[in-house]
Design a protein around this motif. Structure first.
Motif, short mmCIF file in Angstrom:
data_model
loop_
_atom_site.label_atom_id
_atom_site.label_comp_id
_atom_site.label_asym_id
_atom_site.label_seq_id
_atom_site.Cartn_x
_atom_site.Cartn_y
_atom_site.Cartn_z
N ALA A 1 -1.63 2.14 -10.07
CA ALA A 1 -1.88 1.35 -11.19
C ALA A 1 -0.52 0.34 -11.12
O ALA A 1 -1.02 -0.80 -11.39
N ARG A 2 0.65 0.70 -10.61
CA ARG A 2 1.48 -0.51 -10.51
C ARG A 2 1.24 -1.36 -9.55
O ARG A 2 1.61 -2.68 -9.62
N ILE A 3 0.67 -1.10 -8.04
CA ILE A 3 0.23 -1.96 -7.27
C ILE A 3 -0.92 -2.97 -7.76
O ILE A 3 -0.84 -4.09 -7.55
N LEU A 4 -1.79 -2.14 -8.34
CA LEU A 4 -2.87 -3.27 -8.75
C LEU A 4 -2.38 -4.21 -9.99
O LEU A 4 -2.81 -5.57 -10.18
N PHE A 5 -1.39 -3.73 -10.94
CA PHE A 5 -0.82 -4.54 -12.17
C PHE A 5 -0.18 -5.60 -11.18
O PHE A 5 -0.26 -7.11 -11.80
N TYR A 6 0.60 -5.51 -10.32
CA TYR A 6 1.48 -6.31 -9.55
C TYR A 6 0.56 -7.40 -8.84
O TYR A 6 1.13 -8.46 -8.82
N THR A 7 -0.47 -6.83 -8.29
CA THR A 7 -1.50 -7.93 -7.61
C THR A 7 -1.95 -8.97 -8.58
O THR A 7 -1.87 -10.08 -8.54
N VAL A 8 -2.38 -8.56 -9.79
CA VAL A 8 -2.81 -9.34 -11.02
C VAL A 8 -1.63 -10.49 -11.37
O VAL A 8 -1.91 -11.60 -11.46
N LEU A 9 -0.58 -9.84 -11.54
CA LEU A 9 0.80 -10.61 -12.09
C LEU A 9 1.09 -11.60 -11.03
O LEU A 9 1.17 -12.69 -11.33
N ILE A 10 1.19 -11.47 -9.72
CA ILE A 10 1.59 -12.33 -8.87
C ILE A 10 0.42 -13.37 -8.43
O ILE A 10 0.91 -14.78 -8.43
N CYS A 11 -0.72 -12.94 -8.72
CA CYS A 11 -1.93 -14.00 -8.62
C CYS A 11 -1.83 -14.97 -9.87
O CYS A 11 -2.11 -16.43 -9.71
N ALA A 12 -1.47 -14.46 -11.00
CA ALA A 12 -1.47 -15.38 -12.22
C ALA A 12 -0.16 -16.25 -12.05
O ALA A 12 -0.28 -17.34 -12.53
N LEU A 13 0.92 -15.71 -11.74
CA LEU A 13 2.04 -16.52 -11.49
C LEU A 13 2.05 -17.54 -10.53
O LEU A 13 2.52 -18.64 -10.63
N ALA A 14 1.40 -17.26 -9.30
CA ALA A 14 1.18 -18.24 -8.24
C ALA A 14 0.14 -19.41 -8.57
O ALA A 14 0.40 -20.44 -8.39
N THR A 15 -0.83 -18.80 -9.33
CA THR A 15 -1.91 -19.95 -10.02
C THR A 15 -1.13 -20.91 -10.75
O THR A 15 -1.43 -22.14 -10.75
N THR A 16 -0.35 -20.39 -11.76
CA THR A 16 0.26 -21.37 -12.89
C THR A 16 1.28 -22.14 -12.04
O THR A 16 1.20 -23.33 -12.48
N VAL A 17 2.02 -21.76 -11.09
CA VAL A 17 2.83 -22.88 -10.50
C VAL A 17 2.19 -23.63 -9.68
O VAL A 17 2.69 -24.81 -9.52
N PHE A 18 1.10 -23.26 -9.07
CA PHE A 18 0.36 -24.28 -8.16
C PHE A 18 -0.23 -25.48 -9.16
O PHE A 18 -0.06 -26.63 -8.76
N TYR A 19 -0.82 -24.99 -10.08
CA TYR A 19 -1.35 -26.12 -11.10
C TYR A 19 -0.33 -26.95 -11.80
O TYR A 19 -0.53 -28.12 -11.96
N ARG A 20 0.81 -26.23 -11.89
CA ARG A 20 1.96 -27.08 -12.51
C ARG A 20 2.38 -28.08 -11.75
O ARG A 20 2.82 -29.25 -11.92
N GLY A 21 2.45 -27.71 -10.43
CA GLY A 21 2.85 -28.56 -9.41
C GLY A 21 1.87 -29.67 -9.09
O GLY A 21 2.29 -30.81 -8.68
N LEU A 22 0.69 -29.48 -9.28
CA LEU A 22 -0.50 -30.39 -8.87
C LEU A 22 -0.26 -31.60 -9.88
O LEU A 22 -0.82 -32.59 -9.46
N ARG A 23 0.45 -31.37 -10.81
CA ARG A 23 0.64 -32.46 -11.89
C ARG A 23 1.42 -33.44 -11.31
O ARG A 23 1.24 -34.66 -11.66
N ARG A 24 2.39 -33.08 -10.28
CA ARG A 24 3.31 -34.04 -9.60
C ARG A 24 2.77 -34.28 -8.42
O ARG A 24 3.33 -35.19 -7.70
N TYR A 25 1.60 -34.17 -8.01
CA TYR A 25 1.23 -34.54 -6.83
C TYR A 25 0.89 -35.86 -6.37
O TYR A 25 0.54 -36.59 -7.50
N ALA A 26 1.46 -36.38 -5.31
CA ALA A 26 1.40 -37.93 -5.31
C ALA A 26 0.50 -38.04 -3.71
O ALA A 26 0.50 -37.67 -2.81
#
Length: 264
Positions: free
Chosen positions: A230-255
């Motif tokens: 369960a911890r492995i599955l939860f971590y998988t979902v968590l890191i995917c959500a975090l990486a997606t959020t950071v990517f789209y936040r950064g995309l706003r700064r893309y030049a």
């Protein structure tokens, strides 16, 4: 909503399929790359056989468990680069302004980017991992868990690479930092976790994703524990959500570099 998700996943799978088909145009090169990758990995079996001839266990691992660890590490590495190869070279796209062609496509930007390339030699890694499982420690239950953890591990590695790569939206030389952490993750994943203590063990379980990609899954396959699963599955979902959020936040700064390329 579910239909949109299915359509996006279908598009991504088609992208991977066509990437592989493009590489298969030269079948000799395609098969040679896969074959030599399997042989290259197999050379390490001799190393471990010699070590276990000297010592009965290493870090609490027997030969069978080390082969399981190596098999999972190879398969996880392989699948991540078959499906999400571009996630590992994201900083280059960001720094050189090559994301333009992805932004104008009527597809999910993130999925379009990370599935736009495939490392075909990684098929050899995936096959090698499955061969090790079948030769050294096969059982139907372990096969099911192995396949599950290969998928979760590949997703976690890709998400971790995406998270690190997205730092290039803010920092110019973040690519070197990201590459260093990814190489460390891969290197540590091929050694038993029992040999690491103190700060090193904290690093592997709390900073790098090695613990959730390799070590916990191996422990679950050897001695099944629902809590760890369960911890492995939860971590998988968590890191995917975090990486997606950071990517789209950064995309706003893309030049943009004003470099337009057609993508099929």
């Amino acid at each position: 909503m579910s239909t949109a998700v299915k359509n996006q996943l279908r598009v991504c799978l088609l992208a991977v399929k066509y990437n592989i088909m493009r590489e298969m145009l030269n079948k000799v090169t395609f098969l040679t790359n896969i074959g030599f990758m399997v042989l290259n990995n197999a050379a390490f079996i001799l190393q471990w056989m010699i070590l276990f001839h000297i010592k009965e266990d290493i870090g609490g691992y027997t030969m069978r468990e080390v082969m399981l660890l190596w098999g999972l590490a190879a398969s996880t590495f392989g699948l991540s680069r078959i499906l999400f190869a571009r996630a590992f070279s994201l900083p280059d796209l960001i720094v050189s302004g090559k994301l333009d062609s992805y932004l104008v496509q009527p597809k999910n930007v993130l999925l379009s980017v990370i599935t736009s390339a495939t490392n075909t030699s990684a098929i050899g890694d995936l096959l090698y991992g499955l061969i090790l499982l079948c030769v050294f420690c096969f059982s139907m239950k372990r096969l099911f868990l192995f396949l599950l953890f290969t998928v979760t591990g590949a997703v976690i590695l890709a998400a971790f690479a995406l998270l690190l790569g997205s730092l290039s939206f803010w920092f110019l030389r973040a690519d070197a930092f990201a590459q260093h952490l990814m190489n460390s993750t891969i290197s540590f994943s091929t050694y038993p976790d029992g040999i690491f203590h103190g700060a090193a063990r904290f690093l592997l379980y709390q900073v790098l994703p090695v613990g959730m990609v390799i070590y916990r899954p191996v422990h679950v396959m050897v001695d099944f524990d629902m809590g760890s699963l369960a911890r492995i599955l939860f971590y998988t979902v968590l890191i995917c959500a975090l990486a997606t959020t950071v990517f789209y936040r950064g995309l706003r700064r893309y030049a943009s570099s004003n470099l337009m390329e057609a993508r099929m």
